[in-house]
Structures are given as C-alpha cells and as structure tokens.
Design an enzyme around this catalytic site. Structure first.
Site, mmCIF file in Angstrom:
data_model
loop_
_atom_site.group_PDB
_atom_site.id
_atom_site.type_symbol
_atom_site.label_atom_id
_atom_site.label_comp_id
_atom_site.label_asym_id
_atom_site.label_seq_id
_atom_site.Cartn_x
_atom_site.Cartn_y
_atom_site.Cartn_z
ATOM 1 N N ARG A 161 -3.065 -9.326 -2.443
ATOM 2 C CA ARG A 161 -3.471 -8.093 -2.526
ATOM 3 C C ARG A 161 -4.808 -8.017 -1.588
ATOM 4 N NH1 ARG A 161 -1.170 -4.988 -6.549
ATOM 5 N NH2 ARG A 161 -0.291 -6.162 -8.271
ATOM 6 N N ASP B 97 2.301 3.076 -3.360
ATOM 7 C CA ASP B 97 2.224 2.300 -2.374
ATOM 8 C C ASP B 97 3.688 2.405 -1.362
ATOM 9 O OD1 ASP B 97 3.370 1.088 -4.504
ATOM 10 O OD2 ASP B 97 2.493 -0.920 -4.040
#
Length: 177
Positions: free
Chosen positions: A166, A102
């Site tokens: 998230r 990420d």
C-alpha cells in the site's frame, strides 16, 4: 523495480502520472459540483484512502468526507459475496454523493455500493482511479476514471496484496503468484 521483499514490481503509472491525472479529475469534479453545497465524498476502504485524500485536497470546492468498508476479496480474488463491514457515519439522505473507488474490477462491489447508496442520495457519481474492464462480470460504470488498465494485478498507491505494498508511491504490476 524490486522492493524490500524482493518482489519485482513493474511500474504501470508513476507518482507524477498519478498526481497529474488526479489534478485533472479534481478540476473536472470541482466544475461539475460547483453548484452543490458540500458534496459528500465516500471512500471505499481500504484501497481508496490514498486516492481520496489526494483527490479531495485538490478540490476547488468544499467537500465532506466519509468512508464505507466492504469485504469481498479473499486471498487476492473477489469472492463474489459482498458484506458491509462499516457504513458511512454521515447521513446520506438527500445528499449529492461522490463514491470514490480505487479500482473497478468485476463490478460486483460497485453495483452493490450503488444499490446501497443511490436510493438515499439526491445524486450519486462514481469516481474510480482504475478501471479494469476485462474482468467485468456485471454492468458497472464510473462517471470519472483515472486510468483504464489491462487485466493485471496491481498494487501500490493504497492498493495491496495480502496487506502489503500500500505504501508504494506508484501503481505497479505484481508478478503472477
């Protein structure tokens, strides 16, 4: 932009910008891997799962997927101590691997992952959604980078702060805590 908790999150990259960049990354990866039979994409949990899902869905070649989980973040800050919590289930020996991250931050986790996977792999490529070079503590590089960002704490699109944010469809900057 305010969320349910009242935090004001500045949008850094919109969902449309992320989608367009991932499409470009997938096209480049597909071209680079066209001669490789079913490369193994290994996503780094937990932050990379949304990115990896979108990336592999846009691949023009067949891929296999697996995950690896490390721990190094404590309370939002990298502790420097890397622990393998879950290894990939797939046999990595002799495989062409794409490690999907990420964010590249200090480089400590990425270096650990490369040291762990490279000896087993036929080849190892790194694809990261975000690169934050200002925080780098060790030499680390990605073969494919979505966006280079300044030294700001980002959330959304799979990335969190203490388990929150998230679900955001964009990447935003969380105010300093």
């Amino acid at each position: 932009m305010a969320n349910d908790s009242g935090d004001s999150i500045e949008c850094l990259f919109t969902a449309a910008q992320i989608e367009a960049r991932i499409a470009e990354l997938a096209k480049t990866l597909s071209r680079d891997l066209q001669e490789v039979e079913a490369p193994l994409f290994i996503g780094v949990l937990t932050g990379a799962w949304v990115f990896m899902a979108d990336l592999v869905r846009r691949m023009e070649t067949a891929v296999q997927c697996d995950f690896i989980r490390l721990s190094s973040y404590e309370g939002g800050e990298s502790g420097g101590q890397i622990t393998l919590e879950s290894a990939p289930r797939a046999d990595c020996r002799g495989r062409h691997i794409v490690l999907v991250e990420d964010i590249m931050d200090t480089g400590l986790s990425l270096r650990w992952l490369c040291d762990y996977l490279a000896p087993q792999a036929a080849s190892l490529r790194v694809c990261t959604l975000l690169d934050k070079p200002a925080r780098r503590r060790v030499e680390a590089r990605a073969d494919y980078t979505g966006f280079t960002i300044p030294d700001r704490f980002v959330v959304g699109y799979g990335m969190d702060y203490n388990g929150r944010y998230r679900e955001l469809p964009f990447i935003g900057v969380l105010p300093v805590r």
